[in-house]
Design a protein around this motif. Sequence first.
Motif, PDB file in Angstrom:
ATOM      1  N   UNK A 188       0.833  -1.191   0.000  1.00 45.49           N
ATOM      2  CA  UNK A 188       0.000   0.000   0.000  1.00 45.49           C
ATOM      3  C   UNK A 188       0.877   1.255   0.000  1.00 45.49           C
ATOM      4  N   UNK A 189       0.245   2.399  -0.298  1.00 43.79           N
ATOM      5  CA  UNK A 189       0.958   3.676  -0.255  1.00 43.79           C
ATOM      6  C   UNK A 189       0.299   4.589   0.771  1.00 43.79           C
ATOM      7  N   UNK A 190       0.862   5.775   0.935  1.00 41.39           N
ATOM      8  CA  UNK A 190       0.307   6.764   1.866  1.00 41.39           C
ATOM      9  C   UNK A 190      -0.147   7.983   1.086  1.00 41.39           C
ATOM     10  N   UNK A 191      -1.398   8.346   1.313  1.00 41.75           N
ATOM     11  CA  UNK A 191      -1.994   9.461   0.569  1.00 41.75           C
ATOM     12  C   UNK A 191      -1.583  10.795   1.177  1.00 41.75           C
ATOM     13  N   UNK A 192      -1.606  11.815   0.364  1.00 40.52           N
ATOM     14  CA  UNK A 192      -1.356  13.185   0.821  1.00 40.52           C
ATOM     15  C   UNK A 192      -2.688  13.924   0.898  1.00 40.52           C
ATOM     16  N   UNK A 193      -3.022  14.413   2.086  1.00 48.52           N
ATOM     17  CA  UNK A 193      -4.266  15.159   2.277  1.00 48.52           C
ATOM     18  C   UNK A 193      -4.050  16.631   1.956  1.00 48.52           C
ATOM     19  N   UNK A 194      -5.006  17.193   1.246  1.00 49.25           N
ATOM     20  CA  UNK A 194      -4.964  18.606   0.863  1.00 49.25           C
ATOM     21  C   UNK A 194      -6.144  19.340   1.492  1.00 49.25           C
ATOM     22  N   UNK A 195      -6.045  20.664   1.636  1.00 47.22           N
ATOM     23  CA  UNK A 195      -7.187  21.427   2.168  1.00 47.22           C
ATOM     24  C   UNK A 195      -8.419  21.240   1.290  1.00 47.22           C
ATOM     25  N   UNK A 196      -9.581  21.378   1.911  1.00 48.93           N
ATOM     26  CA  UNK A 196     -10.842  21.161   1.212  1.00 48.93           C
ATOM     27  C   UNK A 196     -10.978  22.023  -0.034  1.00 48.93           C
ATOM     28  N   UNK A 197     -10.482  23.262   0.027  1.00 46.24           N
ATOM     29  CA  UNK A 197     -10.677  24.175  -1.096  1.00 46.24           C
ATOM     30  C   UNK A 197      -9.917  23.762  -2.362  1.00 46.24           C
ATOM     31  N   UNK A 198      -8.961  22.842  -2.249  1.00 43.29           N
ATOM     32  CA  UNK A 198      -8.271  22.334  -3.442  1.00 43.29           C
ATOM     33  C   UNK A 198      -9.229  21.543  -4.332  1.00 43.29           C
ATOM     34  N   UNK A 199     -10.166  20.856  -3.714  1.00 42.13           N
ATOM     35  CA  UNK A 199     -11.275  20.210  -4.427  1.00 42.13           C
ATOM     36  C   UNK A 199     -10.806  19.268  -5.544  1.00 42.13           C
ATOM     37  N   UNK A 200     -10.016  18.281  -5.154  1.00 47.23           N
ATOM     38  CA  UNK A 200      -9.573  17.309  -6.140  1.00 47.23           C
ATOM     39  C   UNK A 200      -9.292  15.959  -5.489  1.00 47.23           C
ATOM     40  N   UNK A 201      -9.298  14.950  -6.310  1.00 55.48           N
ATOM     41  CA  UNK A 201      -8.935  13.590  -5.913  1.00 55.48           C
ATOM     42  C   UNK A 201      -8.226  12.953  -7.093  1.00 55.48           C
ATOM     43  N   UNK A 202      -6.978  12.559  -6.876  1.00 51.51           N
ATOM     44  CA  UNK A 202      -6.211  11.868  -7.904  1.00 51.51           C
ATOM     45  C   UNK A 202      -5.593  10.633  -7.264  1.00 51.51           C
ATOM     46  N   UNK A 203      -5.879   9.476  -7.836  1.00 45.93           N
ATOM     47  CA  UNK A 203      -5.357   8.224  -7.287  1.00 45.93           C
ATOM     48  C   UNK A 203      -4.983   7.284  -8.420  1.00 45.93           C
ATOM     49  N   UNK A 218      -6.845  -6.084 -10.029  1.00 45.25           N
ATOM     50  CA  UNK A 218      -6.413  -5.245 -11.141  1.00 45.25           C
ATOM     51  C   UNK A 218      -6.535  -3.783 -10.718  1.00 45.25           C
ATOM     52  N   UNK A 219      -5.495  -3.007 -10.989  1.00 46.32           N
ATOM     53  CA  UNK A 219      -5.455  -1.615 -10.532  1.00 46.32           C
ATOM     54  C   UNK A 219      -6.007  -0.663 -11.589  1.00 46.32           C
ATOM     55  N   UNK A 220      -6.639   0.408 -11.122  1.00 44.93           N
ATOM     56  CA  UNK A 220      -7.172   1.446 -11.995  1.00 44.93           C
ATOM     57  C   UNK A 220      -6.834   2.819 -11.424  1.00 44.93           C
ATOM     58  N   UNK A 221      -7.034   3.849 -12.233  1.00 47.35           N
ATOM     59  CA  UNK A 221      -6.799   5.222 -11.794  1.00 47.35           C
ATOM     60  C   UNK A 221      -8.108   5.987 -11.729  1.00 47.35           C
ATOM     61  N   UNK A 222      -8.184   6.914 -10.773  1.00 51.14           N
ATOM     62  CA  UNK A 222      -9.360   7.762 -10.608  1.00 51.14           C
ATOM     63  C   UNK A 222      -8.914   9.210 -10.535  1.00 51.14           C
ATOM     64  N   UNK A 223      -9.738  10.102 -11.081  1.00 52.36           N
ATOM     65  CA  UNK A 223      -9.423  11.530 -11.032  1.00 52.36           C
ATOM     66  C   UNK A 223     -10.719  12.334 -10.992  1.00 52.36           C
ATOM     67  N   UNK A 224     -10.835  13.196  -9.979  1.00 54.91           N
ATOM     68  CA  UNK A 224     -12.003  14.064  -9.837  1.00 54.91           C
ATOM     69  C   UNK A 224     -11.536  15.483  -9.535  1.00 54.91           C
ATOM     70  N   UNK A 225     -12.332  16.432  -9.951  1.00 56.12           N
ATOM     71  CA  UNK A 225     -12.090  17.832  -9.606  1.00 56.12           C
ATOM     72  C   UNK A 225     -13.431  18.559  -9.677  1.00 56.12           C
ATOM     73  N   UNK A 226     -13.412  19.850  -9.357  1.00 57.18           N
ATOM     74  CA  UNK A 226     -14.641  20.625  -9.437  1.00 57.18           C
ATOM     75  C   UNK A 226     -15.183  20.712 -10.852  1.00 57.18           C
ATOM     76  N   UNK A 227     -14.305  20.579 -11.834  1.00 54.38           N
ATOM     77  CA  UNK A 227     -14.726  20.641 -13.236  1.00 54.38           C
ATOM     78  C   UNK A 227     -15.050  19.279 -13.823  1.00 54.38           C
ATOM     79  N   UNK A 228     -14.838  18.237 -13.052  1.00 50.47           N
ATOM     80  CA  UNK A 228     -15.105  16.874 -13.515  1.00 50.47           C
ATOM     81  C   UNK A 228     -15.437  16.025 -12.301  1.00 50.47           C
TER      82      UNK A 228
END
Length: 437
Positions: free
Chosen positions: A219-234, A246-256
Amino acid sequence: MSFIADKQTLDDLSLLGKYNPYSVFSLFNQVKTRGGQKLLDQMFQHPLTDADQINSRSAAFRYFSDHRASFPFEEEALGNMEAYLDEGCAGNFPMALWQMSRKKFTALAVKDDSLSLQLQSIDACIGVLKTCTTLLHQLEKEGRDKNSPWQKWADSARQITRDKRLEHLHTSNRTFTQNARLHYLLAQVFQEQLKTLLAHTYEMEVYITVANVGREKGFCYATALPKEKNLLIAHGVRHPGLDKAVANSLSFSGNSNVLFLTGANMAGKSTLMKASGILLYLAHMGFPVAATEMQFSVLDGIYSSVNVPDDLDKGYSHFYAEVLRVKKVAEEVDAGKSLFVIFDELFKGTNVKDAYDATLAVTAAFTAFRECFFIISTHIFEVGDALKAEGDHIQFQFLPTVMEGTVPRYTYLLQKGITQDRQGMIIIENEGILDML
Protein backbone atom coordinates in the motif's frame (compact mmCIF):
# COMPACT_ATOMS: atom_id res chain seq x y z
CA MET A 1 -16.68 18.14 12.72
CA SER A 2 -16.98 14.35 12.53
CA PHE A 3 -16.45 12.50 9.28
CA ILE A 4 -19.79 11.24 7.91
CA ALA A 5 -20.26 7.56 7.10
CA ASP A 6 -23.60 6.05 8.11
CA LYS A 7 -24.38 2.40 8.81
CA GLN A 8 -25.47 1.76 5.21
CA THR A 9 -22.10 2.98 3.94
CA LEU A 10 -20.11 1.12 6.58
CA ASP A 11 -21.96 -2.09 5.70
CA ASP A 12 -21.71 -1.58 1.93
CA LEU A 13 -17.94 -1.17 2.15
CA SER A 14 -17.45 -3.81 4.89
CA LEU A 15 -15.35 -1.32 6.83
CA LEU A 16 -16.04 -2.35 10.41
CA GLY A 17 -16.51 -5.66 12.13
CA LYS A 18 -14.01 -7.24 14.52
CA TYR A 19 -15.63 -10.64 14.02
CA ASN A 20 -16.03 -10.29 10.25
CA PRO A 21 -12.87 -11.81 8.74
CA TYR A 22 -13.53 -10.00 5.45
CA SER A 23 -13.89 -6.51 6.91
CA VAL A 24 -11.28 -3.81 6.32
CA PHE A 25 -10.93 -3.56 10.11
CA SER A 26 -9.95 -7.24 10.29
CA LEU A 27 -7.34 -6.68 7.59
CA PHE A 28 -5.48 -4.26 9.86
CA ASN A 29 -6.44 -5.84 13.19
CA GLN A 30 -3.24 -7.72 13.89
CA VAL A 31 -2.61 -5.94 17.19
CA LYS A 32 -2.28 -8.21 20.21
CA THR A 33 -3.33 -6.05 23.16
CA ARG A 34 -6.84 -5.03 24.16
CA GLY A 35 -5.70 -1.43 24.44
CA GLY A 36 -4.31 -1.55 20.91
CA GLN A 37 -7.54 -3.05 19.57
CA LYS A 38 -9.56 -0.37 21.35
CA LEU A 39 -7.43 2.39 19.81
CA LEU A 40 -7.63 0.80 16.35
CA ASP A 41 -11.41 0.64 16.68
CA GLN A 42 -11.54 4.31 17.68
CA MET A 43 -9.50 5.24 14.61
CA PHE A 44 -11.90 3.30 12.37
CA GLN A 45 -14.93 4.83 14.04
CA HIS A 46 -13.63 8.39 13.73
CA PRO A 47 -11.77 9.28 10.51
CA LEU A 48 -10.14 12.70 10.55
CA THR A 49 -11.31 15.84 8.75
CA ASP A 50 -8.23 18.04 9.15
CA ALA A 51 -5.53 17.76 6.48
CA ASP A 52 -2.65 18.46 8.90
CA GLN A 53 -3.84 15.82 11.36
CA ILE A 54 -4.28 13.28 8.57
CA ASN A 55 -0.81 13.93 7.18
CA SER A 56 0.73 13.82 10.67
CA ARG A 57 -0.76 10.39 11.39
CA SER A 58 0.13 9.19 7.91
CA ALA A 59 3.74 10.31 8.47
CA ALA A 60 3.89 8.25 11.68
CA PHE A 61 2.73 5.12 9.87
CA ARG A 62 5.17 5.81 7.03
CA TYR A 63 8.01 6.14 9.56
CA PHE A 64 7.37 2.66 10.92
CA SER A 65 7.04 1.33 7.40
CA ASP A 66 10.51 2.67 6.63
CA HIS A 67 11.99 1.85 10.07
CA ARG A 68 10.83 -1.62 11.00
CA ALA A 69 10.25 -2.17 14.68
CA SER A 70 9.02 -4.98 16.90
CA PHE A 71 6.61 -4.53 19.79
CA PRO A 72 8.49 -5.88 22.85
CA PHE A 73 5.67 -5.83 25.40
CA GLU A 74 3.67 -8.83 26.58
CA GLU A 75 -0.09 -8.61 26.13
CA GLU A 76 -0.88 -10.15 29.55
CA ALA A 77 1.49 -7.84 31.43
CA LEU A 78 0.02 -4.71 29.84
CA GLY A 79 -3.52 -5.94 30.56
CA ASN A 80 -2.68 -6.62 34.21
CA MET A 81 -1.01 -3.25 34.53
CA GLU A 82 -4.02 -1.44 33.08
CA ALA A 83 -6.45 -3.23 35.43
CA TYR A 84 -4.14 -2.53 38.38
CA LEU A 85 -3.97 1.20 37.62
CA ASP A 86 -7.73 1.40 37.15
CA GLU A 87 -8.21 -0.04 40.64
CA GLY A 88 -5.91 2.62 42.13
CA CYS A 89 -4.72 3.03 45.69
CA ALA A 90 -5.51 4.83 48.93
CA GLY A 91 -4.72 8.52 49.14
CA ASN A 92 -1.49 8.31 51.18
CA PHE A 93 1.26 5.84 52.08
CA PRO A 94 0.10 5.04 55.66
CA MET A 95 -3.34 4.15 54.32
CA ALA A 96 -1.80 2.02 51.56
CA LEU A 97 0.38 0.22 54.14
CA TRP A 98 -2.64 -0.38 56.39
CA GLN A 99 -4.75 -1.78 53.52
CA MET A 100 -1.96 -4.11 52.41
CA SER A 101 -1.44 -5.24 56.02
CA ARG A 102 -5.14 -6.06 56.24
CA LYS A 103 -4.86 -8.15 53.07
CA LYS A 104 -1.88 -9.96 54.56
CA PHE A 105 -3.88 -10.76 57.68
CA THR A 106 -6.87 -12.08 55.71
CA ALA A 107 -4.51 -14.13 53.55
CA LEU A 108 -3.20 -15.85 56.70
CA ALA A 109 -6.57 -16.09 58.44
CA VAL A 110 -8.90 -17.27 55.66
CA LYS A 111 -6.47 -17.99 52.79
CA ASP A 112 -7.69 -14.99 50.82
CA ASP A 113 -5.68 -14.44 47.61
CA SER A 114 -6.21 -10.67 47.23
CA LEU A 115 -2.70 -9.86 48.50
CA SER A 116 -1.15 -12.41 46.17
CA LEU A 117 -3.05 -10.94 43.21
CA GLN A 118 -1.99 -7.43 44.17
CA LEU A 119 1.66 -8.47 44.33
CA GLN A 120 1.32 -10.13 40.93
CA SER A 121 -0.06 -6.88 39.55
CA ILE A 122 2.84 -4.93 41.02
CA ASP A 123 5.26 -7.40 39.43
CA ALA A 124 3.47 -7.06 36.07
CA CYS A 125 3.78 -3.28 36.32
CA ILE A 126 7.46 -3.57 37.19
CA GLY A 127 8.00 -5.95 34.29
CA VAL A 128 6.49 -3.46 31.86
CA LEU A 129 8.65 -0.65 33.23
CA LYS A 130 11.79 -2.79 32.90
CA THR A 131 10.89 -3.42 29.26
CA CYS A 132 10.41 0.33 28.89
CA THR A 133 13.88 0.92 30.33
CA THR A 134 15.47 -1.49 27.84
CA LEU A 135 13.56 -0.06 24.88
CA LEU A 136 14.28 3.53 25.92
CA HIS A 137 18.02 2.79 26.13
CA GLN A 138 17.92 1.28 22.64
CA LEU A 139 16.03 4.26 21.19
CA GLU A 140 18.46 6.74 22.80
CA LYS A 141 21.45 4.78 21.52
CA GLU A 142 20.07 4.87 17.97
CA GLY A 143 18.91 8.50 18.24
CA ARG A 144 15.26 7.62 17.62
CA ASP A 145 13.88 9.01 20.88
CA LYS A 146 13.63 12.53 19.45
CA ASN A 147 12.06 13.96 16.29
CA SER A 148 10.23 10.73 15.53
CA PRO A 149 6.87 9.14 16.42
CA TRP A 150 8.67 7.54 19.38
CA GLN A 151 9.27 10.91 21.07
CA LYS A 152 6.06 11.15 23.12
CA TRP A 153 6.48 7.57 24.31
CA ALA A 154 10.18 8.11 25.11
CA ASP A 155 9.54 11.33 27.05
CA SER A 156 6.81 9.63 29.06
CA ALA A 157 8.91 6.53 29.78
CA ARG A 158 11.99 8.58 30.70
CA GLN A 159 10.06 10.69 33.21
CA ILE A 160 8.85 7.61 35.08
CA THR A 161 11.64 5.03 34.86
CA ARG A 162 14.36 7.47 35.94
CA ASP A 163 12.52 8.88 38.93
CA LYS A 164 14.56 8.10 42.07
CA ARG A 165 11.41 7.32 44.03
CA LEU A 166 11.06 4.11 42.01
CA GLU A 167 14.55 2.76 42.81
CA HIS A 168 13.02 -0.36 44.40
CA LEU A 169 11.84 -1.46 40.96
CA HIS A 170 15.06 -3.38 40.48
CA THR A 171 15.14 -4.96 43.96
CA SER A 172 14.63 -8.73 43.64
CA ASN A 173 13.72 -9.51 47.27
CA ARG A 174 11.50 -6.68 48.38
CA THR A 175 10.31 -6.36 51.94
CA PHE A 176 6.63 -6.03 52.81
CA THR A 177 7.11 -2.31 53.46
CA GLN A 178 8.89 -1.85 50.12
CA ASN A 179 5.98 -3.56 48.35
CA ALA A 180 3.53 -1.28 50.12
CA ARG A 181 5.54 1.79 49.12
CA LEU A 182 5.76 0.58 45.50
CA HIS A 183 2.02 0.00 45.50
CA TYR A 184 1.43 3.52 46.75
CA LEU A 185 3.83 5.03 44.20
CA LEU A 186 2.60 3.04 41.20
CA ALA A 187 -1.13 3.08 41.85
CA GLN A 188 -1.38 6.54 43.37
CA VAL A 189 1.58 8.90 42.83
CA PHE A 190 2.42 7.81 39.27
CA GLN A 191 -1.02 6.50 38.36
CA GLU A 192 -1.90 9.12 35.74
CA GLN A 193 1.61 9.20 34.30
CA LEU A 194 1.56 5.42 33.94
CA LYS A 195 -1.83 5.54 32.24
CA THR A 196 -0.41 8.08 29.81
CA LEU A 197 2.57 5.80 29.19
CA LEU A 198 0.18 2.91 28.50
CA ALA A 199 -1.78 5.03 26.03
CA HIS A 200 1.44 5.91 24.19
CA THR A 201 2.46 2.25 24.25
CA TYR A 202 -0.81 1.15 22.65
CA GLU A 203 -0.39 3.91 20.08
CA MET A 204 3.08 2.57 19.20
CA GLU A 205 1.63 -0.92 18.79
CA VAL A 206 -1.00 0.34 16.36
CA TYR A 207 1.59 2.36 14.40
CA ILE A 208 3.94 -0.62 14.11
CA THR A 209 1.20 -3.12 13.26
CA VAL A 210 -0.65 -1.02 10.67
CA ALA A 211 2.64 -0.02 9.03
CA ASN A 212 3.60 -3.70 8.76
CA VAL A 213 0.28 -4.53 7.09
CA GLY A 214 0.67 -1.65 4.65
CA ARG A 215 4.21 -2.67 3.75
CA GLU A 216 3.30 -6.34 3.28
CA LYS A 217 0.33 -5.42 1.06
CA GLY A 218 2.26 -2.89 -1.02
CA PHE A 219 0.00 0.00 0.00
CA CYS A 220 0.96 3.68 -0.25
CA TYR A 221 0.31 6.76 1.87
CA ALA A 222 -1.99 9.46 0.57
CA THR A 223 -1.36 13.19 0.82
CA ALA A 224 -4.27 15.16 2.28
CA LEU A 225 -4.96 18.61 0.86
CA PRO A 226 -7.19 21.43 2.17
CA LYS A 227 -10.84 21.16 1.21
CA GLU A 228 -10.68 24.18 -1.10
CA LYS A 229 -8.27 22.33 -3.44
CA ASN A 230 -11.27 20.21 -4.43
CA LEU A 231 -9.57 17.31 -6.14
CA LEU A 232 -8.94 13.59 -5.91
CA ILE A 233 -6.21 11.87 -7.90
CA ALA A 234 -5.36 8.22 -7.29
CA HIS A 235 -3.32 5.75 -9.30
CA GLY A 236 -3.10 2.00 -8.92
CA VAL A 237 -6.39 1.80 -7.03
CA ARG A 238 -7.45 -1.71 -6.05
CA HIS A 239 -9.59 -3.45 -3.47
CA PRO A 240 -7.47 -4.04 -0.32
CA GLY A 241 -9.07 -7.43 0.29
CA LEU A 242 -7.94 -8.86 -3.07
CA ASP A 243 -4.30 -9.91 -3.35
CA LYS A 244 -4.32 -10.06 -7.17
CA ALA A 245 -6.68 -7.17 -7.87
CA VAL A 246 -6.41 -5.24 -11.14
CA ALA A 247 -5.46 -1.62 -10.53
CA ASN A 248 -7.17 1.45 -11.99
CA SER A 249 -6.80 5.22 -11.79
CA LEU A 250 -9.36 7.76 -10.61
CA SER A 251 -9.42 11.53 -11.03
CA PHE A 252 -12.00 14.06 -9.84
CA SER A 253 -12.09 17.83 -9.61
CA GLY A 254 -14.64 20.62 -9.44
CA ASN A 255 -14.73 20.64 -13.24
CA SER A 256 -15.11 16.87 -13.51
CA ASN A 257 -16.99 15.64 -10.49
CA VAL A 258 -19.15 12.76 -11.81
CA LEU A 259 -17.96 9.37 -13.08
CA PHE A 260 -20.67 7.60 -15.11
CA LEU A 261 -19.72 3.93 -15.07
CA THR A 262 -21.09 1.22 -17.34
CA GLY A 263 -20.27 -2.44 -17.83
CA ALA A 264 -21.83 -5.87 -17.91
CA ASN A 265 -22.62 -8.01 -14.88
CA MET A 266 -19.42 -9.42 -13.34
CA ALA A 267 -17.28 -6.83 -15.17
CA GLY A 268 -16.13 -5.41 -11.81
CA LYS A 269 -18.21 -2.25 -11.33
CA SER A 270 -19.25 -2.95 -7.74
CA THR A 271 -15.74 -4.00 -6.71
CA LEU A 272 -14.25 -0.84 -8.22
CA MET A 273 -16.80 1.36 -6.47
CA LYS A 274 -16.25 -0.35 -3.12
CA ALA A 275 -12.49 -0.07 -3.57
CA SER A 276 -12.89 3.68 -4.22
CA GLY A 277 -14.99 4.20 -1.09
CA ILE A 278 -12.58 2.20 1.07
CA LEU A 279 -9.69 4.18 -0.42
CA LEU A 280 -11.25 7.50 0.62
CA TYR A 281 -12.22 6.26 4.08
CA LEU A 282 -8.74 4.90 4.89
CA ALA A 283 -7.12 8.02 3.46
CA HIS A 284 -9.11 10.16 5.91
CA MET A 285 -7.85 7.92 8.71
CA GLY A 286 -4.26 8.54 7.63
CA PHE A 287 -3.88 4.79 7.04
CA PRO A 288 -1.99 3.12 4.18
CA VAL A 289 -4.28 2.77 1.15
CA ALA A 290 -4.51 0.21 -1.64
CA ALA A 291 -3.02 2.39 -4.37
CA THR A 292 0.37 3.36 -5.76
CA GLU A 293 -0.14 7.13 -5.43
CA MET A 294 -2.88 9.36 -4.06
CA GLN A 295 -3.65 12.95 -3.17
CA PHE A 296 -7.05 14.16 -2.08
CA SER A 297 -8.87 17.15 -0.70
CA VAL A 298 -10.42 16.54 2.69
CA LEU A 299 -14.12 15.72 2.46
CA ASP A 300 -16.95 15.79 4.99
CA GLY A 301 -17.92 12.17 4.45
CA ILE A 302 -18.91 9.24 2.24
CA TYR A 303 -22.34 7.94 1.27
CA SER A 304 -22.89 4.73 -0.66
CA SER A 305 -25.86 2.91 -2.12
CA VAL A 306 -24.70 -0.56 -3.10
CA ASN A 307 -26.85 -3.05 -1.23
CA VAL A 308 -29.95 -1.11 -0.23
CA PRO A 309 -32.42 -3.50 1.44
CA ASP A 310 -36.17 -3.22 1.54
CA ASP A 311 -37.83 -2.71 4.93
CA LEU A 312 -40.71 -5.06 5.66
CA ASP A 313 -41.40 -3.48 9.06
CA LYS A 314 -41.96 -0.05 7.49
CA GLY A 315 -43.53 -1.43 4.35
CA TYR A 316 -40.78 -0.05 2.09
CA SER A 317 -40.21 -1.75 -1.24
CA HIS A 318 -36.70 -2.02 -2.63
CA PHE A 319 -37.40 0.86 -5.01
CA TYR A 320 -38.77 3.11 -2.30
CA ALA A 321 -35.73 2.34 -0.13
CA GLU A 322 -33.57 3.45 -3.06
CA VAL A 323 -35.58 6.65 -3.42
CA LEU A 324 -35.13 7.44 0.28
CA ARG A 325 -31.41 6.82 -0.04
CA VAL A 326 -31.11 9.24 -2.94
CA LYS A 327 -33.21 11.76 -1.00
CA LYS A 328 -30.86 11.50 1.99
CA VAL A 329 -27.82 12.17 -0.18
CA ALA A 330 -29.60 15.03 -1.96
CA GLU A 331 -30.36 16.68 1.39
CA GLU A 332 -26.73 16.36 2.47
CA VAL A 333 -25.17 17.78 -0.70
CA ASP A 334 -27.78 20.53 -0.82
CA ALA A 335 -26.72 21.48 2.72
CA GLY A 336 -23.27 22.31 1.35
CA LYS A 337 -21.37 19.22 2.51
CA SER A 338 -18.42 17.92 0.53
CA LEU A 339 -19.08 14.24 -0.02
CA PHE A 340 -17.87 11.22 -1.95
CA VAL A 341 -20.99 9.45 -3.20
CA ILE A 342 -21.33 5.95 -4.66
CA PHE A 343 -24.52 4.81 -6.38
CA ASP A 344 -24.33 1.28 -7.75
CA GLU A 345 -27.07 0.82 -10.37
CA LEU A 346 -29.47 3.61 -9.52
CA PHE A 347 -33.16 2.68 -9.28
CA LYS A 348 -32.72 -0.97 -10.21
CA GLY A 349 -35.86 -1.73 -8.21
CA THR A 350 -38.24 -0.24 -10.77
CA ASN A 351 -39.10 -0.61 -14.47
CA VAL A 352 -36.62 0.35 -17.18
CA LYS A 353 -38.49 3.49 -18.28
CA ASP A 354 -38.69 4.98 -14.78
CA ALA A 355 -35.11 3.92 -14.05
CA TYR A 356 -33.91 5.66 -17.23
CA ASP A 357 -35.74 8.91 -16.46
CA ALA A 358 -34.73 8.96 -12.79
CA THR A 359 -31.09 8.08 -13.43
CA LEU A 360 -30.81 10.76 -16.08
CA ALA A 361 -32.42 13.45 -13.92
CA VAL A 362 -30.50 12.64 -10.74
CA THR A 363 -27.10 12.28 -12.42
CA ALA A 364 -27.55 15.56 -14.31
CA ALA A 365 -28.57 17.32 -11.09
CA PHE A 366 -25.52 16.06 -9.18
CA THR A 367 -23.13 17.77 -11.61
CA ALA A 368 -24.09 21.12 -10.06
CA PHE A 369 -22.54 20.15 -6.70
CA ARG A 370 -18.92 20.78 -7.65
CA GLU A 371 -17.49 20.17 -4.16
CA CYS A 372 -18.80 16.59 -4.18
CA PHE A 373 -17.54 13.64 -6.21
CA PHE A 374 -19.91 10.98 -7.55
CA ILE A 375 -19.54 7.52 -9.04
CA ILE A 376 -22.80 6.33 -10.60
CA SER A 377 -23.07 2.96 -12.31
CA THR A 378 -25.92 1.65 -14.43
CA HIS A 379 -26.83 -1.03 -16.96
CA ILE A 380 -28.99 1.50 -18.80
CA PHE A 381 -26.24 2.74 -21.08
CA GLU A 382 -28.71 4.84 -23.08
CA VAL A 383 -28.66 7.32 -20.18
CA GLY A 384 -25.04 8.09 -21.01
CA ASP A 385 -25.86 9.32 -24.50
CA ALA A 386 -28.41 11.75 -23.09
CA LEU A 387 -25.96 12.93 -20.39
CA LYS A 388 -23.35 13.95 -22.93
CA ALA A 389 -25.38 17.08 -23.53
CA GLU A 390 -24.81 18.15 -19.91
CA GLY A 391 -21.23 19.30 -20.58
CA ASP A 392 -17.77 18.19 -19.53
CA HIS A 393 -18.46 17.64 -15.84
CA ILE A 394 -19.24 13.96 -16.40
CA GLN A 395 -16.57 11.35 -17.09
CA PHE A 396 -17.78 8.37 -19.10
CA GLN A 397 -15.87 5.18 -18.39
CA PHE A 398 -16.63 1.48 -18.64
CA LEU A 399 -15.30 -1.92 -17.66
CA PRO A 400 -15.16 -4.05 -20.81
CA THR A 401 -16.05 -7.64 -21.57
CA VAL A 402 -14.05 -9.63 -24.10
CA MET A 403 -15.99 -12.48 -25.68
CA GLU A 404 -14.00 -15.62 -26.39
CA GLY A 405 -16.56 -17.57 -28.32
CA THR A 406 -19.52 -17.78 -26.00
CA VAL A 407 -17.40 -17.29 -22.88
CA PRO A 408 -17.00 -13.75 -21.49
CA ARG A 409 -13.62 -12.63 -20.15
CA TYR A 410 -13.31 -9.53 -17.98
CA THR A 411 -10.25 -7.28 -18.02
CA TYR A 412 -11.33 -5.15 -14.99
CA LEU A 413 -9.49 -2.23 -16.60
CA LEU A 414 -11.32 1.08 -16.99
CA GLN A 415 -11.69 2.48 -20.48
CA LYS A 416 -13.09 5.79 -21.65
CA GLY A 417 -16.57 5.77 -23.14
CA ILE A 418 -19.84 3.92 -22.70
CA THR A 419 -20.25 0.19 -23.28
CA GLN A 420 -23.34 -1.59 -24.54
CA ASP A 421 -22.16 -4.96 -23.20
CA ARG A 422 -24.99 -7.17 -21.99
CA GLN A 423 -24.02 -10.76 -21.28
CA GLY A 424 -26.80 -11.74 -18.89
CA MET A 425 -28.48 -14.21 -21.25
CA ILE A 426 -25.15 -15.66 -22.35
CA ILE A 427 -24.26 -16.43 -18.74
CA ILE A 428 -27.67 -18.00 -18.16
CA GLU A 429 -27.29 -20.15 -21.27
CA ASN A 430 -23.72 -21.16 -20.36
CA GLU A 431 -24.96 -22.41 -17.00
CA GLY A 432 -27.50 -24.65 -18.80
CA ILE A 433 -30.48 -23.23 -16.95
CA LEU A 434 -32.73 -23.18 -20.02
CA ASP A 435 -31.85 -26.79 -20.81
CA MET A 436 -32.90 -27.77 -17.29
CA LEU A 437 -36.24 -26.05 -17.79
